[in-house]
Design an enzyme around this catalytic site. Structure first.
Site, short mmCIF file in Angstrom:
data_model
loop_
_atom_site.label_atom_id
_atom_site.label_comp_id
_atom_site.label_asym_id
_atom_site.label_seq_id
_atom_site.Cartn_x
_atom_site.Cartn_y
_atom_site.Cartn_z
N ASP A 8 35.84 51.08 51.53
CA ASP A 8 36.56 50.27 50.57
C ASP A 8 36.83 51.29 49.54
O ASP A 8 35.66 51.75 48.73
CB ASP A 8 36.04 49.11 49.93
CG ASP A 8 35.96 47.94 51.06
OD1 ASP A 8 36.61 48.20 52.04
OD2 ASP A 8 35.47 46.88 50.90
N ASP A 129 42.80 36.77 54.87
CA ASP A 129 41.51 36.34 54.03
C ASP A 129 41.45 35.12 53.71
O ASP A 129 42.46 34.70 52.87
CB ASP A 129 41.54 37.53 53.07
CG ASP A 129 41.79 38.99 53.42
OD1 ASP A 129 41.24 39.26 54.56
OD2 ASP A 129 42.64 39.51 52.65
#
Length: 256
Positions: A8, A129
């Site tokens: 990330d 998500d």
């Protein structure tokens, strides 16, 4: 099952968030290229990269770092975060990325997904998500009224290569994946599902392997490989495509 390490990117650094909270970003390394090389050397067959700045701002921000990562390793790289135009996806492919992951655009602009799937067959995935079963967008800063299962069914008909499912409440928590939600999602579609969020141990990965029969083909692992709770090389050997021992299929009795 494919064990997929995650990188990330926030401000060009390798970080992990807790439940998607940008205020709880923990920096693990300031050299994401070296991190990518490490995961490739440990046997990863694919790398998952998220442009966190991009997800928040709605456009690719860490393209330079992503290009360096793709050039440094010989395994496929998939990237998500801020991909809301044809041009932003084309930029990624131009720097060597193998698969693009659309998130917010799948909710706000499903026609874009259709267009990209036609232009780049097999190279477009959709990241779903979910927060309490509802799809979150814009870097998880907003929650829509769309059910994750409904979006998955819609995207499967539009030609996406895979669904990457993240349970936000599990992300970065090391609490284990949401097996029940994964089972429900995988049962509704015919395309592969990649699990993300909460994987904290080899046992969690074994539980996910038991879902391979219904279409859960991969698991994205983040915080646990950075803290050392999971040794990536050992995990790839234990549950990866070359594993020596079969895992019994999940009959629905596993505890989520």
């Amino acid at each position: 099952m494919e064990v997929i390490p995650a990188i990330d990117l926030l401000g060009g650094q390798c970080v992990r968030l807790y439940q998607g909270d940008y205020q709880q970003a923990q920096v693990f390394n300031n050299d994401p290229v070296q991190v990518a090389r490490t995961w490739a050397e440990q046997g990863a067959t694919r790398l998952h990269v998220v442009d966190l700045d991009g997800a928040k701002q709605g456009e690719s921000v860490n393209l330079g770092a992503i290009a360096k990562i793709a050039a440094a390793i010989d395994i496929p790289v998939q990237v998500g975060g801020g991909l809301r135009t044809v041009e932003s996806v084309a930029q990624l492919f131009d720097v060597g990325v193998e698969r693009a992951i659309l998130g917010t655009a799948a909710v706000d602009n499903p026609d874009l997904v259709t267009e990209l799937c036609a232009k780049y067959p097999g190279r477009i995935a959709v990241g779903i998500d979910a927060r309490d079963g509802k799809v979150a967008t814009k870097g998880w800063l907003e929650t829509s009224a769309v059910l994750a299962t409904d979006l998955a069914k819609q995207m499967a008909t539009q030609g996406v290569a895979a669904i990457i499912y993240t349970d936000i409440h599990r992300d970065g928590t090391m609490a284990g994946p949401n097996l029940e939600a994964l089972r429900e999602l995988a049962a509704t579609i015919e395309i592969p599902v990649i699990a993300s969020g909460g994987v904290s141990s080899l046992a969690d990965l074994v539980n996910l392997v038991a879902l391979e029969g219904i279409g859960v083909t991969g698991a994205i692992v983040g915080r646990a490989i950075y803290t050392g709770d999971i040794n990536l090389a050992e995990a790839v050997k234990a549950v990866g495509p070359q594993r020596l021992q079969d895992v019994f299929p999940d009959d629905g009795t596993a505890i989520a």
